[in-house]
Enzyme design. Sequence first.
Site, PDB file in Angstrom:
ATOM      1  CG  ASP A   1      55.740  12.008  26.457  1.00 51.33           C
ATOM      2  OD1 ASP A   1      56.131  13.161  26.168  1.00 51.33           O
ATOM      3  OD2 ASP A   1      56.326  11.275  27.272  1.00 51.33           O
TER       4      ASP A   1
ATOM      5  CB  CYS B   1      58.459  16.276  23.379  1.00 51.48           C
ATOM      6  SG  CYS B   1      57.222  17.414  22.747  1.00 51.48           S
TER       7      CYS B   1
ATOM      8  CG  HIS C   1      57.576  16.170  18.673  1.00 52.69           C
ATOM      9  ND1 HIS C   1      57.453  15.540  19.894  1.00 52.69           N
ATOM     10  CD2 HIS C   1      58.711  15.694  18.116  1.00 52.69           C
ATOM     11  CE1 HIS C   1      58.478  14.700  20.052  1.00 52.69           C
ATOM     12  NE2 HIS C   1      59.247  14.780  18.997  1.00 52.69           N
TER      13      HIS C   1
END
Length: 258
Positions: free
Chosen positions: A73, A76, A251
């Site tokens: 989101d 992270c 991510h």
Amino acid sequence: MDQTEETDAVNRDELIMQQQRQIEKEISDTIPLVSEEQPVDSLNNEYMGDDVYGSKVRDLAAKYRAIRRTRPDGNCFFRAFAYSYLEYLAGHKEDYDAFKELALKSKDKLVALGFPQFTLEDFHDTFMEVIEHVSPGENDKQELHKLFNAQGYSDYVVVYLRLITSGQVQEGADFYQNFIDGNCTIQEFRHQEVEPMYKESDHIHIIALCSALNVGVRVEYMDRGEGGQVKAHDFPEGTDPKVYLLYRPGHYDILYPN
């Protein structure tokens, strides 16, 4: 642009925003903020038939016993860092005591740097409450997991770490300016890329947070680059890492060394 075209454009924008909200809702409904531990080779499910990533998963699995996933989101990095470091501190009393002292004083330091006290108050209180919960005497990892999957606690920790990072960037402006692309000022970078929730993190965020909290972090980079191995980078260089993270483009997840 005539009125019909304007209306069409507005409708298109509204549709895009609705789709975006729907995607975000699906993510929040199906993906926990922080998952339970999983075997590293569970990553293979995402790379079926991909030889490049397959060999990198094998390399990673030889060094790490487990992975804990975080929700993709934009928060992270901060969420993974906080969870991993607090989990480490729960078993290391001396480091815990030093960190708690640093965290306690961090609010006054931010106020001295010009951050408004009334904005910091709630975030700092929640941050300290979470730290109390992982006191080595308690050492309840289930409690940590529960707190990090409660949006209120979890997001407040992320916000406070973003503010600490922003303060560090402000304090070391001459150094961090060298890493900022284009004509973006330190002030703009802090307000646009560091402090807002859901903004992704890069090297500047990691270096600044590690420096502010005196914590070593090892990031394993897994991408489509050459060779069958995952490349590790320590922040700051030469430090003994306490936090281990996996980075895949855009991510971060948490890793547990063998």
